[in-house]
Structures are given as C-alpha cells and as structure tokens.
Design a protein around this motif. Sequence first.
Motif, PDB file in Angstrom:
ATOM      1  N   GLY A  68     -31.643  29.773   1.633  1.00 39.79           N
ATOM      2  CA  GLY A  68     -31.309  28.561   0.889  1.00 39.79           C
ATOM      3  C   GLY A  68     -32.414  27.524   0.927  1.00 39.79           C
ATOM      4  N   ASP A  69     -32.466  26.751  -0.132  1.00 39.33           N
ATOM      5  CA  ASP A  69     -33.418  25.652  -0.197  1.00 39.33           C
ATOM      6  C   ASP A  69     -32.965  24.527   0.720  1.00 39.33           C
ATOM      7  OD1 ASP A  69     -34.965  26.943  -2.134  1.00 39.33           O
ATOM      8  OD2 ASP A  69     -33.824  26.058  -3.785  1.00 39.33           O
ATOM      9  N   THR A  70     -33.910  23.727   1.159  1.00 35.03           N
ATOM     10  CA  THR A  70     -33.584  22.543   1.940  1.00 35.03           C
ATOM     11  C   THR A  70     -33.008  21.487   1.009  1.00 35.03           C
ATOM     12  OG1 THR A  70     -35.309  23.002   3.558  1.00 35.03           O
ATOM     13  CG2 THR A  70     -34.516  20.730   3.432  1.00 35.03           C
ATOM     14  N   ILE A  71     -31.883  20.922   1.402  1.00 38.99           N
ATOM     15  CA  ILE A  71     -31.241  19.847   0.668  1.00 38.99           C
ATOM     16  C   ILE A  71     -31.617  18.556   1.381  1.00 38.99           C
ATOM     17  CG2 ILE A  71     -29.036  18.880  -0.085  1.00 38.99           C
ATOM     18  CD1 ILE A  71     -27.935  21.826   0.241  1.00 38.99           C
ATOM     19  N   GLY A  72     -32.102  17.595   0.632  1.00 36.32           N
ATOM     20  CA  GLY A  72     -32.578  16.351   1.209  1.00 36.32           C
ATOM     21  C   GLY A  72     -34.079  16.339   1.232  1.00 36.32           C
ATOM     22  N   PRO A  73     -34.681  15.410   1.909  1.00 39.86           N
ATOM     23  CA  PRO A  73     -34.087  14.599   2.966  1.00 39.86           C
ATOM     24  C   PRO A  73     -33.284  13.416   2.430  1.00 39.86           C
ATOM     25  CG  PRO A  73     -36.393  14.027   2.750  1.00 39.86           C
ATOM     26  CD  PRO A  73     -36.125  15.150   1.779  1.00 39.86           C
ATOM     27  N   VAL A 119      -8.022  22.462   6.990  1.00 43.50           N
ATOM     28  CA  VAL A 119      -6.565  22.536   7.032  1.00 43.50           C
ATOM     29  C   VAL A 119      -6.055  22.020   5.693  1.00 43.50           C
ATOM     30  CG1 VAL A 119      -4.470  21.773   8.203  1.00 43.50           C
ATOM     31  CG2 VAL A 119      -6.578  22.117   9.520  1.00 43.50           C
ATOM     32  N   GLU A 120      -5.298  22.858   5.003  1.00 42.51           N
ATOM     33  CA  GLU A 120      -4.748  22.467   3.703  1.00 42.51           C
ATOM     34  C   GLU A 120      -3.611  23.403   3.335  1.00 42.51           C
ATOM     35  OE1 GLU A 120      -6.544  20.817  -0.433  1.00 42.51           O
ATOM     36  OE2 GLU A 120      -7.499  22.617   0.354  1.00 42.51           O
ATOM     37  N   GLY A 121      -2.560  22.834   2.777  1.00 42.83           N
ATOM     38  CA  GLY A 121      -1.440  23.650   2.323  1.00 42.83           C
ATOM     39  C   GLY A 121      -0.771  24.436   3.432  1.00 42.83           C
ATOM     40  N   GLY A 122      -0.741  23.878   4.635  1.00 43.52           N
ATOM     41  CA  GLY A 122      -0.094  24.540   5.758  1.00 43.52           C
ATOM     42  C   GLY A 122      -0.887  25.686   6.349  1.00 43.52           C
ATOM     43  N   ALA A 123      -2.160  25.813   5.966  1.00 41.97           N
ATOM     44  CA  ALA A 123      -2.989  26.904   6.484  1.00 41.97           C
ATOM     45  C   ALA A 123      -4.301  26.336   7.026  1.00 41.97           C
ATOM     46  CB  ALA A 123      -3.285  27.913   5.387  1.00 41.97           C
ATOM     47  N   ILE A 124      -4.854  27.058   7.985  1.00 40.09           N
ATOM     48  CA  ILE A 124      -6.159  26.702   8.536  1.00 40.09           C
ATOM     49  C   ILE A 124      -7.096  27.869   8.283  1.00 40.09           C
ATOM     50  CG2 ILE A 124      -5.649  27.568  10.859  1.00 40.09           C
ATOM     51  CD1 ILE A 124      -7.246  25.142  11.917  1.00 40.09           C
ATOM     52  N   ARG A 125      -8.332  27.528   7.913  1.00 37.34           N
ATOM     53  CA  ARG A 125      -9.320  28.589   7.688  1.00 37.34           C
ATOM     54  C   ARG A 125     -10.687  28.105   8.118  1.00 37.34           C
ATOM     55  NH1 ARG A 125     -12.036  28.377   2.368  1.00 37.34           N
ATOM     56  NH2 ARG A 125     -11.398  26.435   1.400  1.00 37.34           N
ATOM     57  N   VAL A 126     -11.532  29.059   8.442  1.00 38.66           N
ATOM     58  CA  VAL A 126     -12.920  28.749   8.786  1.00 38.66           C
ATOM     59  C   VAL A 126     -13.686  28.616   7.477  1.00 38.66           C
ATOM     60  CG1 VAL A 126     -15.018  29.547   9.918  1.00 38.66           C
ATOM     61  CG2 VAL A 126     -12.788  29.996  10.972  1.00 38.66           C
ATOM     62  N   LEU A 127     -14.319  27.455   7.267  1.00 33.23           N
ATOM     63  CA  LEU A 127     -15.129  27.247   6.068  1.00 33.23           C
ATOM     64  C   LEU A 127     -16.538  27.780   6.248  1.00 33.23           C
ATOM     65  CD1 LEU A 127     -14.290  23.632   4.851  1.00 33.23           C
ATOM     66  CD2 LEU A 127     -13.459  25.805   3.955  1.00 33.23           C
ATOM     67  N   SER A 128     -17.106  27.506   7.405  1.00 29.60           N
ATOM     68  CA  SER A 128     -18.464  27.961   7.672  1.00 29.60           C
ATOM     69  C   SER A 128     -18.748  27.826   9.157  1.00 29.60           C
ATOM     70  CB  SER A 128     -19.483  27.144   6.864  1.00 29.60           C
ATOM     71  OG  SER A 128     -20.768  27.740   6.936  1.00 29.60           O
ATOM     72  N   SER A 129     -19.850  28.402   9.549  1.00 27.84           N
ATOM     73  CA  SER A 129     -20.395  28.201  10.887  1.00 27.84           C
ATOM     74  C   SER A 129     -21.858  27.845  10.699  1.00 27.84           C
ATOM     75  CB  SER A 129     -20.233  29.457  11.749  1.00 27.84           C
ATOM     76  OG  SER A 129     -20.875  30.560  11.123  1.00 27.84           O
ATOM     77  N   MET A 160     -31.953  13.095   7.382  1.00 24.28           N
ATOM     78  CA  MET A 160     -31.057  14.243   7.505  1.00 24.28           C
ATOM     79  C   MET A 160     -31.387  15.246   6.408  1.00 24.28           C
ATOM     80  SD  MET A 160     -26.942  14.275   7.913  1.00 24.28           S
ATOM     81  CE  MET A 160     -26.385  14.624   6.275  1.00 24.28           C
ATOM     82  N   THR A 161     -31.416  16.513   6.780  1.00 25.72           N
ATOM     83  CA  THR A 161     -31.604  17.606   5.833  1.00 25.72           C
ATOM     84  C   THR A 161     -30.556  18.670   6.106  1.00 25.72           C
ATOM     85  OG1 THR A 161     -33.203  18.693   7.297  1.00 25.72           O
ATOM     86  CG2 THR A 161     -34.100  17.254   5.554  1.00 25.72           C
ATOM     87  N   MET A 162     -30.392  19.573   5.135  1.00 28.28           N
ATOM     88  CA  MET A 162     -29.407  20.648   5.259  1.00 28.28           C
ATOM     89  C   MET A 162     -29.957  21.901   4.581  1.00 28.28           C
ATOM     90  SD  MET A 162     -25.526  20.824   3.715  1.00 28.28           S
ATOM     91  CE  MET A 162     -24.999  19.402   4.620  1.00 28.28           C
ATOM     92  N   GLN A 163     -29.554  23.042   5.106  1.00 27.88           N
ATOM     93  CA  GLN A 163     -29.889  24.324   4.497  1.00 27.88           C
ATOM     94  C   GLN A 163     -28.656  25.199   4.570  1.00 27.88           C
ATOM     95  OE1 GLN A 163     -33.125  26.398   6.372  1.00 27.88           O
ATOM     96  NE2 GLN A 163     -32.833  28.228   5.133  1.00 27.88           N
ATOM     97  N   ILE A 164     -28.368  25.895   3.476  1.00 30.62           N
ATOM     98  CA  ILE A 164     -27.222  26.797   3.445  1.00 30.62           C
ATOM     99  C   ILE A 164     -27.739  28.210   3.249  1.00 30.62           C
ATOM    100  CG2 ILE A 164     -25.062  27.405   2.298  1.00 30.62           C
ATOM    101  CD1 ILE A 164     -24.924  24.422   1.410  1.00 30.62           C
ATOM    102  N   SER A 177     -32.937  12.047  13.691  1.00 29.63           N
ATOM    103  CA  SER A 177     -33.218  13.131  12.750  1.00 29.63           C
ATOM    104  C   SER A 177     -32.183  14.224  12.959  1.00 29.63           C
ATOM    105  CB  SER A 177     -34.624  13.670  12.996  1.00 29.63           C
ATOM    106  OG  SER A 177     -34.871  14.807  12.217  1.00 29.63           O
ATOM    107  N   ARG A 178     -31.641  14.729  11.859  1.00 28.89           N
ATOM    108  CA  ARG A 178     -30.660  15.813  11.949  1.00 28.89           C
ATOM    109  C   ARG A 178     -30.961  16.842  10.872  1.00 28.89           C
ATOM    110  NH1 ARG A 178     -24.247  15.331  12.701  1.00 28.89           N
ATOM    111  NH2 ARG A 178     -24.956  15.713  14.829  1.00 28.89           N
ATOM    112  N   HIS A 179     -30.989  18.109  11.286  1.00 25.75           N
ATOM    113  CA  HIS A 179     -31.046  19.218  10.340  1.00 25.75           C
ATOM    114  C   HIS A 179     -29.787  20.044  10.560  1.00 25.75           C
ATOM    115  CE1 HIS A 179     -32.564  22.198   7.592  1.00 25.75           C
ATOM    116  NE2 HIS A 179     -32.273  23.130   8.479  1.00 25.75           N
ATOM    117  N   ILE A 180     -29.063  20.273   9.477  1.00 26.55           N
ATOM    118  CA  ILE A 180     -27.835  21.062   9.521  1.00 26.55           C
ATOM    119  C   ILE A 180     -28.117  22.401   8.855  1.00 26.55           C
ATOM    120  CG2 ILE A 180     -25.425  21.215   8.806  1.00 26.55           C
ATOM    121  CD1 ILE A 180     -25.513  18.127   8.472  1.00 26.55           C
ATOM    122  N   TYR A 181     -27.755  23.464   9.528  1.00 25.54           N
ATOM    123  CA  TYR A 181     -27.844  24.795   8.938  1.00 25.54           C
ATOM    124  C   TYR A 181     -26.434  25.360   8.863  1.00 25.54           C
ATOM    125  CZ  TYR A 181     -28.579  29.736   8.304  1.00 25.54           C
ATOM    126  OH  TYR A 181     -28.536  31.019   7.814  1.00 25.54           O
TER     127      TYR A 181
END
Length: 141
Positions: free
Chosen positions: A49-54, A104-114, A41-45, A132-136
């Motif tokens: 962003g740099d690749t995090i992982g594998p 969801v926290e403190g009675g509110a919902i918000r979008v963290l990321s897509s 598994m790897t991730m990129q933000i 194999s999974r790559h998350i962006y």
Amino acid sequence: MPEAPMTARAEIENTLGRAAWGYDENDVDLIAAQFTETATMTMQIGRDGDTIGPFDGREAIHKLHADSLAAQTDQRRHNISNLVIVKETADSASTTSNLTLLSVEGGAIRVLSSGWYRDELVKQGDTWLIASRHIYLDLPY
C-alpha cells in the motif's frame, strides 16, 4: 541491592491508551491532546500500500480523526498490545506496539484489521506526547 531506575513506561502507555480511548469514545479532542502541536502522522494499508499522509500538526490530525469518526456507524475498539520501548531517554522515546481493531455493530463483534503503531514520543513538561506516528494496517476496513 540498588533499586533499578524508574522508566516512563507507565506514562507512555497512558498516552497511547488515551489516544485509543479517545477514538473509541468519539472524543477527538482527547485524541488530539495526545499529540504535539507539530506532530506528524502517516498510515499504510497492506505491504504494497501507498503511504497515506503525512498529516502535519495537531489540527490536521484532529480533522482526520473527526472526519473518520463522522463516517462510522459502528463502535470501534482499539486494542494495543505488545508495547516495546525501543529507545528511551529522559525526554524522548521510540515505541512499537500491536493493534487489533474491533468493530461492534448490530449485536455482533468482528475484527476489522490488525497492524501496528510506530511512535516517537517527547516529554513536554510532565507529559509524554506523540511527536510522530506511523500506522500500519494488515487489511483495509
């Protein structure tokens, strides 16, 4: 008219859904069970962003999720949509899907990321697992 052959789409969707559900319900064993023993598994933000992982192997993926969940105070909801099976054989599949990550926290919902997932799955016995999974993610959270 001949019937169209059945695909593994529902089984693949269930594997991806169980991985998301496991995270949302703080069940790292359920998450890890959706990956092969030798999965990576790897991730990129962000585009630059740099690749995090594998993160190599089910055990490393389990630890990554356990550590992430231990640091959270909110309730996460991973919404997977627009699943496309790019390629499918009898025992392998390549998929892409969109991710909308809610908090969801403190009675509110918000979008963290897509973002999106690119997954390679294999069929082991009667079960589809992520090999194999790559998350962006579009934004850090």
